[in-house]
Design an enzyme around this catalytic site. Structure first.
Site, PDB file in Angstrom:
ATOM      1  N   ALA A 179       0.822  -1.212   0.000  1.00  0.00           N
ATOM      2  CA  ALA A 179       0.000   0.000   0.000  1.00  0.00           C
ATOM      3  C   ALA A 179       0.853   1.258   0.000  1.00  0.00           C
ATOM      4  O   ALA A 179       0.462   2.289  -0.553  1.00  0.00           O
ATOM      5  CB  ALA A 179      -0.923  -0.011   1.212  1.00  0.00           C
ATOM      6  N   ASP A 207       6.618  -3.571  12.273  1.00  0.00           N
ATOM      7  CA  ASP A 207       6.006  -4.641  11.471  1.00  0.00           C
ATOM      8  C   ASP A 207       6.910  -5.863  11.486  1.00  0.00           C
ATOM      9  O   ASP A 207       7.328  -6.375  10.449  1.00  0.00           O
ATOM     10  CB  ASP A 207       5.765  -4.154  10.037  1.00  0.00           C
ATOM     11  CG  ASP A 207       4.928  -5.137   9.220  1.00  0.00           C
ATOM     12  OD1 ASP A 207       4.201  -5.947   9.824  1.00  0.00           O
ATOM     13  OD2 ASP A 207       5.005  -5.107   7.976  1.00  0.00           O
TER      14      ASP A 207
END
Length: 288
Positions: free
Chosen positions: A24, A175
């Site tokens: 994204a 992440d």
């Protein structure tokens, strides 16, 4: 996969690029060419920090987001690209196992770095689990457990140690999954001339993708990093995730600050916060 040249800045259109992934936020390209140094000079007249120039290079590109105002988009792209590049360079200088930083163009949203030519931690463990099950099927769960202890545990101890170094510098990944840990050649297991599982290399873990990374001194933020990795193990390796997480945390505690008094206090606080984060996660799962 060939890149869509219409989406690339004119400064890099002429380069030999291959699109390898797209998220994204950014697109990831592979290139065999260094952005500044001719291939004929690499490893010869000119030395670099790249451990293996023949493995090529990675270009991370944040394309413009058409749904945002142009001025806001340019500001966000510049800020996020610079932030990631600074963290990557800081960690590289500190000796943490990350890709070598090469160059950044914050205005265009570009970061050049070393290509880690290896599998992800997730893929490596899957391969070892299959090999253990196939080659030791007659030895039962105990024999297979002992082989996992011998082969997989050393790597996961190293993974925990690298994450500890990251957190000791008050950097949170944001992440931390088994896909964002790549592996390159390390030390060999077993005696010289051994075959099969006994000749395996213990790879060196390399932490990648610092797009969501930030500086934080809060034990809670570091605990969330560990919890995200724990959930990744549960998702990708559900049968043995308990022992895998245990080995990672063993390496983490042992590697955090290498036994300094202040580090012992800090790592204990992080472990307490991890228990609290786990409890919150279980409550959310129960509520749905």
């Amino acid at each position: 996969m060939s890149p869509d040249l219409s989406t690339l800045p004119s400064a890099i259109v002429a380069l030999d690029l291959t699109l390898i992934s797209q998220g994204a936020e950014a697109k990831i390209y592979f290139s065999p060419d260094h952005p500044f140094i001719p291939s004929s000079l690499l490893g010869g007249a000119i030395s670099t920090t790249i451990s293996n120039p023949s493995a090529g290079y990675i270009l991370k590109y944040r394309p413009p987001k058409r749904y945002r105002h142009d001025a806001l988009d340019a500001q966000l792209t510049k800020h996020r690209t610079l932030s990631e590049a600074r963290i990557l360079y800081k960690l590289f200088l500190a000796g943490i196992s990350v890709p070598s930083f090469i160059a950044v163009d914050p205005r265009l949203g570009l970061i050049w770095m070393e290509n880690i030519n290896g599998s992800s931690l997730k893929e490596w463990i899957w391969a070892r689990e299959r090999e253990i099950e196939e080659q030791l099927c007659d030895e039962g769960e105990y024999g297979q457990s002992q082989k996992r202890l011998e082969i997989i545990k050393p790597l996961l101890l190293s993974v925990g140690s690298e994450i500890a170094k990251l957190h000791f510098l008050d950097t949170v990944h944001g992440d931390l999954t088994t896909s964002n840990l790549l592996l390159r050649d390390g030390r060999r297991l077993g005696a010289e001339g051994a075959t099969g599982l006994h000749q395996l290399m213990v790879p060196e873990p390399v932490i990648i993708d610092f797009g969501l990374a930030q500086q934080s001194t809060l034990p809670e933020d570091k605990a969330v990093d560990l919890y995200v990795l724990e959930r990744a193990f549960i998702s990708t390796h559900p049968i043995h995730s308990g022992e895998y997480v245990e080995w990672v945390l063993e390496g983490y505690v042992a590697g955090f600050g290498r036994g300094r008094k202040t580090a012992v206090f800090k790592v204990n606080e992080i472990m307490k916060k991890l228990d609290a984060v786990r409890l919150r996660g279980r409550k959310r799962s129960m509520v749905g």
